[in-house]
Design a protein around this motif. Structure first.
Motif, PDB file in Angstrom:
ATOM      1  N   TYR A 466     -39.273   9.836   0.097  1.00  0.00           N
ATOM      2  CA  TYR A 466     -39.969  11.026   0.021  1.00  0.00           C
ATOM      3  C   TYR A 466     -41.485  10.980  -0.395  1.00  0.00           C
ATOM      4  CZ  TYR A 466     -35.354  13.420  -0.214  1.00  0.00           C
ATOM      5  OH  TYR A 466     -34.344  13.928   0.143  1.00  0.00           O
ATOM      6  N   GLY A 467     -42.291  11.687   0.124  1.00  0.00           N
ATOM      7  CA  GLY A 467     -43.747  11.801  -0.450  1.00  0.00           C
ATOM      8  C   GLY A 467     -44.517  10.583   0.207  1.00  0.00           C
ATOM      9  N   ALA A 468     -43.806   9.947   1.290  1.00  0.00           N
ATOM     10  CA  ALA A 468     -44.739   8.934   2.043  1.00  0.00           C
ATOM     11  C   ALA A 468     -44.292   8.643   3.127  1.00  0.00           C
ATOM     12  CB  ALA A 468     -44.578   7.355   1.330  1.00  0.00           C
ATOM     13  N   GLN A 469     -43.963   9.824   3.900  1.00  0.00           N
ATOM     14  CA  GLN A 469     -43.296   9.463   5.400  1.00  0.00           C
ATOM     15  C   GLN A 469     -44.292   9.035   6.311  1.00  0.00           C
ATOM     16  OE1 GLN A 469     -40.191  10.682   6.724  1.00  0.00           O
ATOM     17  NE2 GLN A 469     -39.657  10.472   4.475  1.00  0.00           N
ATOM     18  N   ALA A 470     -45.417   9.275   6.191  1.00  0.00           N
ATOM     19  CA  ALA A 470     -46.395   8.696   7.151  1.00  0.00           C
ATOM     20  C   ALA A 470     -46.511   7.322   7.046  1.00  0.00           C
ATOM     21  CB  ALA A 470     -47.843   9.520   7.135  1.00  0.00           C
ATOM     22  N   SER A 471     -46.762   6.767   6.024  1.00  0.00           N
ATOM     23  CA  SER A 471     -46.846   5.272   5.570  1.00  0.00           C
ATOM     24  C   SER A 471     -45.515   4.661   6.100  1.00  0.00           C
ATOM     25  CB  SER A 471     -47.380   5.042   4.041  1.00  0.00           C
ATOM     26  OG  SER A 471     -48.381   5.582   3.807  1.00  0.00           O
ATOM     27  N   ALA A 472     -44.367   5.254   5.658  1.00  0.00           N
ATOM     28  CA  ALA A 472     -43.122   4.578   6.335  1.00  0.00           C
ATOM     29  C   ALA A 472     -42.845   4.570   7.489  1.00  0.00           C
ATOM     30  CB  ALA A 472     -41.973   5.199   5.384  1.00  0.00           C
ATOM     31  N   PHE A 473     -43.352   5.522   8.399  1.00  0.00           N
ATOM     32  CA  PHE A 473     -43.204   5.644   9.902  1.00  0.00           C
ATOM     33  C   PHE A 473     -44.088   4.595  10.448  1.00  0.00           C
ATOM     34  CE2 PHE A 473     -44.539   7.229  14.222  1.00  0.00           C
ATOM     35  CZ  PHE A 473     -43.495   7.719  14.398  1.00  0.00           C
ATOM     36  N   ALA A 474     -45.285   4.457   9.986  1.00  0.00           N
ATOM     37  CA  ALA A 474     -46.154   3.363  10.665  1.00  0.00           C
ATOM     38  C   ALA A 474     -45.533   1.800  10.156  1.00  0.00           C
ATOM     39  CB  ALA A 474     -47.613   3.597   9.960  1.00  0.00           C
ATOM     40  N   ALA A 475     -44.982   1.880   9.018  1.00  0.00           N
ATOM     41  CA  ALA A 475     -44.376   0.522   8.538  1.00  0.00           C
ATOM     42  C   ALA A 475     -43.320   0.304   9.498  1.00  0.00           C
ATOM     43  CB  ALA A 475     -44.124   0.463   7.255  1.00  0.00           C
ATOM     44  N   ALA A 476     -42.555   1.121   9.902  1.00  0.00           N
ATOM     45  CA  ALA A 476     -41.483   0.792  10.710  1.00  0.00           C
ATOM     46  C   ALA A 476     -42.068   0.515  12.224  1.00  0.00           C
ATOM     47  CB  ALA A 476     -40.394   2.027  10.946  1.00  0.00           C
ATOM     48  N   LEU A 477     -43.121   0.696  12.576  1.00  0.00           N
ATOM     49  CA  LEU A 477     -43.299   0.235  13.941  1.00  0.00           C
ATOM     50  C   LEU A 477     -43.678  -1.448  14.004  1.00  0.00           C
ATOM     51  CD1 LEU A 477     -46.130   2.978  14.562  1.00  0.00           C
ATOM     52  CD2 LEU A 477     -43.783   2.907  15.634  1.00  0.00           C
ATOM     53  N   PRO A 478     -43.609  -1.795  14.966  1.00  0.00           N
ATOM     54  CA  PRO A 478     -43.621  -3.354  15.129  1.00  0.00           C
ATOM     55  C   PRO A 478     -45.182  -3.547  15.065  1.00  0.00           C
ATOM     56  CG  PRO A 478     -43.081  -2.652  17.107  1.00  0.00           C
ATOM     57  CD  PRO A 478     -42.921  -1.470  16.342  1.00  0.00           C
ATOM     58  N   LEU A 479     -45.754  -3.361  14.159  1.00  0.00           N
ATOM     59  CA  LEU A 479     -47.319  -3.827  14.183  1.00  0.00           C
ATOM     60  C   LEU A 479     -47.749  -4.446  12.892  1.00  0.00           C
ATOM     61  CD1 LEU A 479     -48.603  -0.130  14.985  1.00  0.00           C
ATOM     62  CD2 LEU A 479     -48.125  -1.981  16.728  1.00  0.00           C
ATOM     63  N   GLY A 480     -46.777  -5.011  12.055  1.00  0.00           N
ATOM     64  CA  GLY A 480     -47.149  -5.987  10.941  1.00  0.00           C
ATOM     65  C   GLY A 480     -47.789  -5.417   9.708  1.00  0.00           C
ATOM     66  N   ILE A 481     -47.476  -4.351   9.420  1.00  0.00           N
ATOM     67  CA  ILE A 481     -47.799  -3.598   7.995  1.00  0.00           C
ATOM     68  C   ILE A 481     -47.129  -4.181   7.083  1.00  0.00           C
ATOM     69  CG2 ILE A 481     -47.975  -1.518   6.660  1.00  0.00           C
ATOM     70  CD1 ILE A 481     -48.622  -0.054   9.094  1.00  0.00           C
ATOM     71  N   VAL A 482     -47.524  -4.507   6.017  1.00  0.00           N
ATOM     72  CA  VAL A 482     -46.947  -5.445   4.796  1.00  0.00           C
ATOM     73  C   VAL A 482     -47.176  -4.329   3.767  1.00  0.00           C
ATOM     74  CG1 VAL A 482     -46.361  -7.342   3.315  1.00  0.00           C
ATOM     75  CG2 VAL A 482     -47.191  -7.760   5.827  1.00  0.00           C
ATOM     76  N   LEU A 483     -46.165  -3.644   3.294  1.00  0.00           N
ATOM     77  CA  LEU A 483     -46.313  -2.394   2.276  1.00  0.00           C
ATOM     78  C   LEU A 483     -46.723  -2.954   1.068  1.00  0.00           C
ATOM     79  CD1 LEU A 483     -43.506   0.236   3.477  1.00  0.00           C
ATOM     80  CD2 LEU A 483     -46.059   0.313   3.941  1.00  0.00           C
ATOM     81  N   PRO A 484     -46.376  -3.939   0.492  1.00  0.00           N
ATOM     82  CA  PRO A 484     -46.617  -4.197  -0.798  1.00  0.00           C
ATOM     83  C   PRO A 484     -48.076  -4.693  -1.031  1.00  0.00           C
ATOM     84  CG  PRO A 484     -44.642  -5.281  -0.412  1.00  0.00           C
ATOM     85  CD  PRO A 484     -44.943  -4.720   1.151  1.00  0.00           C
ATOM     86  N   ASP A 485     -48.800  -5.184   0.157  1.00  0.00           N
ATOM     87  CA  ASP A 485     -50.164  -5.477   0.019  1.00  0.00           C
ATOM     88  C   ASP A 485     -51.065  -4.140   0.046  1.00  0.00           C
ATOM     89  OD1 ASP A 485     -49.373  -8.216  -0.114  1.00  0.00           O
ATOM     90  OD2 ASP A 485     -49.450  -8.618   1.969  1.00  0.00           O
ATOM     91  N   HIS A 486     -50.408  -3.200   0.500  1.00  0.00           N
ATOM     92  CA  HIS A 486     -51.323  -1.923   0.511  1.00  0.00           C
ATOM     93  C   HIS A 486     -51.289  -1.066  -0.668  1.00  0.00           C
ATOM     94  CE1 HIS A 486     -52.439  -2.294   4.763  1.00  0.00           C
ATOM     95  NE2 HIS A 486     -51.119  -2.889   4.810  1.00  0.00           N
ATOM     96  N   LEU A 487     -50.479  -1.513  -1.577  1.00  0.00           N
ATOM     97  CA  LEU A 487     -50.255  -0.687  -2.884  1.00  0.00           C
ATOM     98  C   LEU A 487     -51.345  -1.180  -3.852  1.00  0.00           C
ATOM     99  CD1 LEU A 487     -46.229  -1.095  -3.281  1.00  0.00           C
ATOM    100  CD2 LEU A 487     -47.652   0.671  -2.072  1.00  0.00           C
ATOM    101  N   GLN A 488     -51.708   0.097  -4.940  1.00  0.00           N
ATOM    102  CA  GLN A 488     -52.382  -0.022  -5.654  1.00  0.00           C
ATOM    103  C   GLN A 488     -51.755  -0.776  -6.996  1.00  0.00           C
ATOM    104  OE1 GLN A 488     -54.352   3.635  -6.427  1.00  0.00           O
ATOM    105  NE2 GLN A 488     -55.496   3.604  -4.223  1.00  0.00           N
ATOM    106  N   VAL A 489     -50.758  -0.554  -7.413  1.00  0.00           N
ATOM    107  CA  VAL A 489     -50.063  -1.151  -8.605  1.00  0.00           C
ATOM    108  C   VAL A 489     -50.072  -2.709  -8.435  1.00  0.00           C
ATOM    109  CG1 VAL A 489     -48.232  -0.947 -10.144  1.00  0.00           C
ATOM    110  CG2 VAL A 489     -48.806   1.184  -8.811  1.00  0.00           C
ATOM    111  N   PRO A 490     -50.472  -3.675  -9.177  1.00  0.00           N
ATOM    112  CA  PRO A 490     -50.188  -4.968  -9.073  1.00  0.00           C
ATOM    113  C   PRO A 490     -48.796  -5.337  -8.998  1.00  0.00           C
ATOM    114  CG  PRO A 490     -52.036  -4.469 -10.746  1.00  0.00           C
ATOM    115  CD  PRO A 490     -51.295  -3.257 -10.191  1.00  0.00           C
ATOM    116  N   ALA A 491     -48.436  -6.412  -8.318  1.00  0.00           N
ATOM    117  CA  ALA A 491     -47.043  -6.940  -8.056  1.00  0.00           C
ATOM    118  C   ALA A 491     -46.599  -7.270  -9.260  1.00  0.00           C
ATOM    119  CB  ALA A 491     -47.203  -7.893  -7.041  1.00  0.00           C
ATOM    120  N   LEU A 492     -47.482  -7.981 -10.187  1.00  0.00           N
ATOM    121  CA  LEU A 492     -46.930  -8.313 -11.400  1.00  0.00           C
ATOM    122  C   LEU A 492     -46.255  -7.137 -12.219  1.00  0.00           C
ATOM    123  CD1 LEU A 492     -46.468 -10.780 -13.510  1.00  0.00           C
ATOM    124  CD2 LEU A 492     -48.689 -10.070 -14.313  1.00  0.00           C
TER     125      LEU A 492
END
Length: 497
Positions: A466-492
């Motif tokens: 919910y609320g992120a259908q466009a990003s999830a659609f792109a991430a499901a394509l075989p184009l190498g999108i690594v979603l955690p690297d595009h988030l603003q909240v630090p991994a820690l």
């Protein structure tokens, strides 16, 4: 002599790492709780009971969103943050995208939207001199190469051969931990109706004008009737490398990345063939552009197949959609409407090798279905540290007398993971995205019901993004999108919650 009875091989012991903490709280919530209790005591000592009560009330308000969780493990704080981000993006018009001559894209092209807006494709050659396409995401410094695989399938194959394929697949994934600079891998299985254009061109191109009339009539009937009800299944493997081989290191140039990745492609493709993936070949820029264009505009499939047969090639700048409109629970894009789900929980128990067969197979209520498995391998040094830390965290949760049965099982699973890693097994984070595309909004309920029916036999729990259908659609394509690297909240911070 009768063949000896053999036990079916099972697979399992997938663990979702949890941050150490008290009860449902993670490390961050536990630190807030302890700090709040200290503040309550100090307030009572120096400011009286009323001030301590106010501090305790504030502490309860802060911790309540962290304690309330849904069945997918999402806290009320995460749900509220997602809703607020959606409202802000919608107010700014970020849910709309228009390209082409009347759009907002420079030069009237049809570039990809969202996370792929800055992407570009460059041509490179492997160590054998064969060309391949390299997808570049400059905002994160990632380079992705995509393989097209002719998977053999498990039909009419002995179980021993299937077990061998699974074993080689495990070795291939484990070897990714030793790939320098590799940050992620993905496997995309896409099913779509076969329009029969390729069969028609193949038959017409090889038909002998002097053939008997009966033979011509039989071939014509095959061309018209065979594609009806058949499906086209494509399997693509994407490997994503980082320009910086390690955090803080100097980024390598585009030429250096193309040369290094090209030197490794033949070995990776050869090892893929042993996993049952068949012949693996790297896709060209035109093939990638066509695959992405069809994903956003399914109605263009027939036109692209005809133009490809005529020798025309699609450019990457025109692979995107003409228009998209993102809603809270679905995405409208050109001639299709899609819903994307994400795996919130892996199978708890042991499963057989064919557990995903129904989920990846074609379905009559879904025009185009895409199941993407996302992998992020740990290097051996980090893997050893993580399994030991996970083992200690699991043991910490059973130190109290009210430990749940699930916590006891988690300790045994953590111990087994530590033993397997010590013997040389790799440690990989994995996730799954499922995208269902239909022709109109009226078909969405049937597609959603189909996915809800297919998920339980696969032993996975899916949650609509919910609320992120466009990003999830792109991430499901075989184009190498690594979603955690595009988030603003630090991994820690994410891991501590």
């Amino acid at each position: 002599m009768a063949a000896p009875n053999r036990a079916d091989r099972t697979y399992g012991n997938w663990r979702k790492p949890r941050s150490p903490g008290l009860g449902k709280l993670g490390l961050l919530g536990t630190m807030i709780l302890l700090g709040g209790l200290v503040a309550v005591v100090l307030s009572m000592m120096f400011a009286g009971l009323i001030a301590a009560g106010v501090v305790a009330l504030v502490l309860a308000v802060v911790l309540t969103p962290l304690l309330i969780q849904d069945r997918h493990g999402r806290t009320a704080l995460q749900a509220a943050t997602a809703r607020i981000a959606w409202w802000r993006g919608r107010s700014a018009g970020q849910h709309l995208y228009r390209s082409g001559p009347l759009g907002v894209v420079p030069r009237g092209t049809h570039r990809l939207p969202g996370l792929l807006a800055a992407s570009r494709v460059v041509d490179a050659h492997d160590s054998y001199g064969r060309p391949f396409a390299l997808i570049v995401l400059p905002q994160v410094g990632h380079y992705t190469v995509v393989f097209e695989c002719g998977a053999d399938g498990a039909s009419l194959v002995d179980q021993d051969q299937i077990d061998t394929w699974v074993a080689y697949w495990a070795q291939w994934l484990s070897a990714l931990s030793f790939e320098p600079g590799l940050v992620a891998a993905s496997v995309t299985v896409e099913t779509a109706p076969d329009l029969g254009h390729r069969l028609n061109r193949e038959v017409r191109g090889n038909l002998d004008p002097g053939a008997p009339a009966l033979a011509k009539k039989v071939l014509e009937q095959i061309v018209h009737k065979y594609p009806a009800g058949s499906a086209q299944v494509s399997t693509r493997v994407a490997l994503t490398y980082a320009a910086a081989p390690r955090p803080g290191a100097k980024k390598r140039s585009q030429e250096e990345m193309a040369r290094e990745i090209g030197a490794r492609l033949p070995g990776l493709a050869r090892n893929l063939a042993m996993t049952g993936a068949g012949t693996a070949r790297a896709l060209s820029a035109a093939q990638l552009s066509e695959a992405v264009r069809v994903a956003y505009d399914p109605a263009a499939q027939a036109l692209l197949e005809d133009s490809h047969a005529a020798g025309e090639q699609l450019d990457w700048n025109d692979a995107g959609p003409a228009a998209t409109q993102e809603a809270w629970d679905h995405l409208v894009h050109d001639s299709g409407v899609s819903i994307t789900w994400a795996m919130s929980e892996a199978p708890r128990g042991e499963v057989l090798s064919n557990v995903m067969t129904g989920l990846v197979a074609p379905h009559q209520d879904i025009s185009r279905k895409r199941v993407t498995f996302l992998y992020r391998p740990y290097d051996p040094g980090t893997a050893a540290t993580l399994v030991e830390r996970d083992r200690k965290d699991a043991r910490f949760r059973i130190t109290n007398n009210n430990a749940a049965a699930r916590d006891t099982v988690a300790v045994a699973a953590a111990d087994q993971s530590a033993r397997e890693e010590a013997k040389g097994a790799g440690l990989i984070r994995f996730a799954m995205l499922v995208t269902a595309t239909v022709r109109s909004k009226e078909e969405l309920p049937a597609a959603a019901a189909a996915i809800d029916t297919l998920a339980p036999p696969a032993r996975v729990q899916l949650r609509r993004v919910y609320g992120a259908q466009a990003s999830a659609f792109a991430a499901a394509l075989p184009l190498g999108i690594v979603l955690p690297d595009h988030l603003q909240v630090p991994a820690l911070v994410r891991e501590a919650m």
